[in-house]
Motif scaffolding. Structure first.
Motif, PDB file in Angstrom:
ATOM      1  N   LEU A   1       1.322  -1.250   0.077  1.00 53.06           N
ATOM      2  CA  LEU A   1      -0.194   0.413  -0.228  1.00 53.06           C
ATOM      3  C   LEU A   1       1.201   1.087   0.348  1.00 53.06           C
ATOM      4  O   LEU A   1       0.886   2.327  -1.127  1.00 53.06           O
ATOM      5  CB  LEU A   1      -0.740  -0.226   1.380  1.00 53.06           C
ATOM      6  N   VAL A   2       2.118   0.731   1.003  1.00 50.88           N
ATOM      7  CA  VAL A   2       2.619   2.686   0.884  1.00 50.88           C
ATOM      8  C   VAL A   2       3.384   2.613  -0.185  1.00 50.88           C
ATOM      9  O   VAL A   2       3.997   3.774  -0.663  1.00 50.88           O
ATOM     10  CB  VAL A   2       3.572   2.416   2.040  1.00 50.88           C
ATOM     11  N   ASP A   3       4.548   1.490  -0.887  1.00 48.83           N
ATOM     12  CA  ASP A   3       5.089   1.748  -1.735  1.00 48.83           C
ATOM     13  C   ASP A   3       4.454   2.594  -3.005  1.00 48.83           C
ATOM     14  O   ASP A   3       4.457   2.874  -3.251  1.00 48.83           O
ATOM     15  CB  ASP A   3       5.891   0.446  -2.044  1.00 48.83           C
ATOM     16  N   LYS A   4       3.000   1.817  -3.252  1.00 51.40           N
ATOM     17  CA  LYS A   4       2.077   1.798  -4.147  1.00 51.40           C
ATOM     18  C   LYS A   4       2.289   3.531  -4.381  1.00 51.40           C
ATOM     19  O   LYS A   4       1.906   3.975  -5.182  1.00 51.40           O
ATOM     20  CB  LYS A   4       1.049   1.713  -4.195  1.00 51.40           C
ATOM     21  N   PHE A   5       1.748   4.195  -3.165  1.00 50.44           N
ATOM     22  CA  PHE A   5       0.856   5.291  -2.780  1.00 50.44           C
ATOM     23  C   PHE A   5       1.691   6.549  -3.158  1.00 50.44           C
ATOM     24  O   PHE A   5       2.672   7.636  -3.623  1.00 50.44           O
ATOM     25  CB  PHE A   5       0.943   5.672  -0.940  1.00 50.44           C
ATOM     26  N   ASP A   6       4.133   6.205  -2.511  1.00 50.27           N
ATOM     27  CA  ASP A   6       4.674   6.747  -2.822  1.00 50.27           C
ATOM     28  C   ASP A   6       5.232   7.181  -4.507  1.00 50.27           C
ATOM     29  O   ASP A   6       5.740   7.675  -5.026  1.00 50.27           O
ATOM     30  CB  ASP A   6       6.102   5.506  -1.991  1.00 50.27           C
ATOM     31  N   ARG A   7       5.120   5.404  -5.529  1.00 46.79           N
ATOM     32  CA  ARG A   7       5.482   5.377  -6.325  1.00 46.79           C
ATOM     33  C   ARG A   7       4.248   5.823  -7.556  1.00 46.79           C
ATOM     34  O   ARG A   7       4.921   6.687  -8.394  1.00 46.79           O
ATOM     35  CB  ARG A   7       5.473   4.133  -6.518  1.00 46.79           C
ATOM     36  N   GLU A   8       2.896   5.537  -7.543  1.00 46.94           N
ATOM     37  CA  GLU A   8       2.321   6.169  -8.348  1.00 46.94           C
ATOM     38  C   GLU A   8       1.254   7.207  -7.813  1.00 46.94           C
ATOM     39  O   GLU A   8       0.663   7.505  -7.182  1.00 46.94           O
ATOM     40  CB  GLU A   8       1.080   5.437  -8.899  1.00 46.94           C
ATOM     41  N   GLY A   9       2.146   9.094  -8.612  1.00 46.93           N
ATOM     42  CA  GLY A   9       1.158  10.431  -8.450  1.00 46.93           C
ATOM     43  C   GLY A   9      -0.059   9.557  -9.715  1.00 46.93           C
ATOM     44  O   GLY A   9       0.227   9.025 -10.241  1.00 46.93           O
TER      45      GLY A   9
END
Length: 200
Positions: free
Chosen positions: A84-92
């Motif tokens: 969840l965090v990685d996806k939020f971090d990577r994808e604007g």
């Protein structure tokens, strides 16, 4: 600082917070009724969907924004915490790209939706706070709570409106005008009873 710059800083602060949460904290109820911290972060990921995926979700939920938000948040919330965090971090998302001003308003409120129940306060930079006070998320229908009232922030140089006054910290005002009732006791002035009535 530009809206894009403020949004980038806001995202960075939230990501730093999320990476330090325990699994128990991820399951804590947020200020969004019925949503845990995990669900709020999942909701923020709905902005990463393409137009066709979002249109499909709207069709499946018969055009109800609340049902669409709930269904999409539920689907993302099933992801492991780190993912969840990685996806939020990577994808604007699209909102961040095309309307950073709106994205900032949405993200700041949701960050506080997470921080307050966790007892993780922060000092929001004045420029960011004033930006959100000046442009609350229109999808939260702030006008129905703010019309005919005057709002005065006591910690930053911002005021708006005419009528009975509502005074208090800028963060509390920013949350109140989008319907977060938990902050109402932090506000003072003759307009507070009417604001409280509108928030119920």
């Amino acid at each position: 600082m530009s809206y894009r710059g403020m949004l980038a800083d806001e995202r960075r602060e939230l990501i730093e917070l999320l990476r330090g949460l325990t699994e128990q904290e991820w399951e804590t109820p947020s200020l969004c009724a019925g949503w845990r911290v995990r669900d709020v972060v999942a909701h923020l990921l709905t902005d990463t969907l393409g137009p066709m995926a979002y249109a499909t979700a709207i069709a499946k939920n018969r055009g109800s924004v609340d049902r669409v938000n709930g269904a999409l948040a539920e689907s993302f919330a099933a992801l492991p915490t780190a993912q969840l965090v990685d996806k939020f971090d990577r994808e604007g998302g699209r909102l961040s790209k095309y309307s950073p001003r709106l994205a900032l308003s949405d993200l700041m409120v949701h960050q506080q939706d997470i921080r307050r129940p966790l007892g993780r306060p922060r000092t929001i930079p004045a420029d960011r706070l004033i930006a959100v006070l000046s442009y609350p998320d229109p999808f939260a229908f702030p006008g129905k709570r703010t019309r005919g009232l005057r709002f005065v922030a006591t910690d930053v140089g911002w005021s708006w409106g005419d009528g009975p006054e509502v005074r208090g910290p800028g963060e509390a005002i920013a949350l109140a005008v989008v319907g977060r009732t938990v902050v109402l006791d932090e506000l003072t002035g003759g307009g507070v009873p009417e604001l409280r009535r509108r928030c119920v």
